[in-house]
Design a protein around this motif. Sequence first.
Motif, PDB file in Angstrom:
ATOM      1  N   ASP B   7       0.831  -1.208   0.000  1.00 40.47           N
ATOM      2  CA  ASP B   7       0.000   0.000   0.000  1.00 40.47           C
ATOM      3  C   ASP B   7       0.863   1.255   0.000  1.00 40.47           C
ATOM      4  O   ASP B   7       0.344   2.353  -0.171  1.00 40.47           O
ATOM      5  N   GLU B   8       2.171   1.092   0.225  1.00 37.68           N
ATOM      6  CA  GLU B   8       3.082   2.227   0.164  1.00 37.68           C
ATOM      7  C   GLU B   8       3.596   2.348  -1.269  1.00 37.68           C
ATOM      8  O   GLU B   8       4.442   1.555  -1.712  1.00 37.68           O
ATOM      9  N   ILE B  11       7.398   2.208  -1.894  1.00 40.13           N
ATOM     10  CA  ILE B  11       8.033   0.884  -1.792  1.00 40.13           C
ATOM     11  C   ILE B  11       7.818   0.128  -3.111  1.00 40.13           C
ATOM     12  O   ILE B  11       8.752  -0.492  -3.641  1.00 40.13           O
ATOM     13  N   PHE B  30      -1.692  -2.271  -5.179  1.00 37.16           N
ATOM     14  CA  PHE B  30      -1.561  -1.455  -3.965  1.00 37.16           C
ATOM     15  C   PHE B  30      -2.404  -1.946  -2.783  1.00 37.16           C
ATOM     16  O   PHE B  30      -2.393  -1.353  -1.719  1.00 37.16           O
ATOM     17  N   GLU B  34      -6.720  -5.714  -5.148  1.00 37.56           N
ATOM     18  CA  GLU B  34      -6.213  -5.341  -6.478  1.00 37.56           C
ATOM     19  C   GLU B  34      -5.210  -6.395  -6.970  1.00 37.56           C
ATOM     20  O   GLU B  34      -5.199  -6.755  -8.158  1.00 37.56           O
ATOM     21  N   GLN B  52       0.876  -5.721   6.086  1.00 33.65           N
ATOM     22  CA  GLN B  52      -0.190  -4.828   6.545  1.00 33.65           C
ATOM     23  C   GLN B  52      -0.700  -3.973   5.394  1.00 33.65           C
ATOM     24  O   GLN B  52      -0.003  -3.086   4.916  1.00 33.65           O
ATOM     25  N   PRO B  54      -4.585  -2.280   3.588  1.00 33.44           N
ATOM     26  CA  PRO B  54      -6.024  -2.127   3.780  1.00 33.44           C
ATOM     27  C   PRO B  54      -6.791  -3.097   2.881  1.00 33.44           C
ATOM     28  O   PRO B  54      -6.198  -3.698   1.984  1.00 33.44           O
ATOM     29  N   ILE B  55      -8.067  -3.213   3.118  1.00 32.44           N
ATOM     30  CA  ILE B  55      -9.018  -4.001   2.323  1.00 32.44           C
ATOM     31  C   ILE B  55      -8.725  -5.504   2.429  1.00 32.44           C
ATOM     32  O   ILE B  55      -9.502  -6.238   3.013  1.00 32.44           O
TER      33      ILE B  55
END
Lengths: 433, 127
Positions: B7-8, B11, B30, B34, B52, B54-55
Amino acid sequence: MLLIQAFIWAAVGFIAGGLSYGLIQRRRFDRECRGLAEGSVSDPTGLAVGLRDVHDEHERRIHAVRREQTLSRRVAEERAVRARRALEGLEDPVIVLDADGTVAECNQAASVLGGRSEDPRTETMAIEDLLPSRVAAREIADLARGLCDVETEVVRRTFFTMVEGPDVRDFAVSLRRLDSTGRVLVVIHETTREREILRMKSEFVAKASHELRTPLSSIRATLEMLEEGDLEDETARSEMLGIASEEVDRLARLVDDMLDISRIEAGVARPRIQSVDLGGLAREVVDALRPAAERRSIELVSRRRDEDLVVEGDAEMLSTVITNLVGNAIKYVPEGERVVVEVAPDDLTRSVVVTVTDTGLGIPAEDLPRIFDKFYRIARYERKARGSGLGLDLCRNIVEEVHQGRIGVDSNLGEGARFWFGVPARHASSLAA
Amino acid sequence: MILVVDDEAHIVRVVAFKLRSAGFEVIEAFDGEEAWDRLEESRVDLVLTDRQMPILDGIELARRIASNPRTTNLPVIMLTARGFRLTPSELSDAGIVEMIDKPFSPRGLVERIEEVLADRNAGEAAA
């Protein structure tokens, strides 16, 4: 004469019954007694007068003694009431146990320990009647018995936990021998809050270390690639170094925010309180952020009412709040949208209110209550540029803790968001008075 | 082809750049959901995912990959914060071949990916 004699003998018996009297009366009495023994009473009237004096003196002394007794009883009673009140006033449950383990005395806090509505304090009561945890009661009773037996040890400690529905409450118990009869003083101190604070601290450190690790990953990776010659290409080098540089800024911001928040939360922040024109402050922030807004083709509008917008506050801290709110709006709204910053007095709350309204995506209802929490992120915004995760928590701390103001957000999903904060207007307190 | 999931965004950019310089084809995602969509669209040889997210987080993504017959043999390498550990059985249940702590060495990451793919190819050749 017989009557007089009877009276005299009665008086003698009365006196011999343990009266105390003055020297003069005693001499007089002695003289009259000698007269009686010799069978000659020279002056019966004088004797009667003397005896009355003796009687009066006696009355005076008895009265003085009674007054003294009443006084000392009242002092003792007052002392007992004070001790009782002090005991009742303690928030910690306090119990005095007799040597046989029954409860000799306890305060109100102890009587409601088990969450009972009625006061269970009765004549004979065991510690089990007070504590809802049977195991804890038994352990305390055992420890108390141990204290009676062992001469050298005067304090013992133990801990117990109580489950009340979904809540777990922790207690620390200290036992102290009270006197030589074997009575034991039991003081129970609830430590639930301490445990909660420790848990929150540990959670904060875990989250903070995760947040620190992420920018460190990008920075370390870029440095290694630079060293190993992976970034010979000009464009690639520029992109990777740009990322590393942004992540260094993010690390610095994270560290700054953590420090600022912890200072405010610990009450050691030293705000420089002075008159601050929030209208002017907002304009400065908007001017500083305009280039960032233009880069994302966001229309940044600043509006202020032409009124007194002065508050008492720390200009630097309040500037941080406006910068965070406007900065977030610029960062998170889609390109081409609009962000409006408005400063206006609110007569109802006697405060000056800064509002940052955007025409962006809005915030899901389930995220609204937690949006000011530390490191809380809205899932749908995750892919956007990231901040420290502490910005809104810092804003809340500055507004509510330092300035006694209010901060909040209104939003409907798909209809943008409206962040606002209000700080008491200058002289608001004197006006209210 | 390697699927990089984090999600970063930074990175993902950095790791994707390193893998591409090492000669791999890379696709990016991300979040876990997805990533799953990408897996359905493309033929991926290895998934490199953050934990870690989201979703759908990294572990749920790995479990979904392991439990789907079409992707069950797909190796997953997970990037995670130090201190987070799974038991060996949890790892194998989720088809995770390796957990790598952040911050990581990109070179070390490439070496590990090459080893895992070599093992996988050797295994398939033997089969």
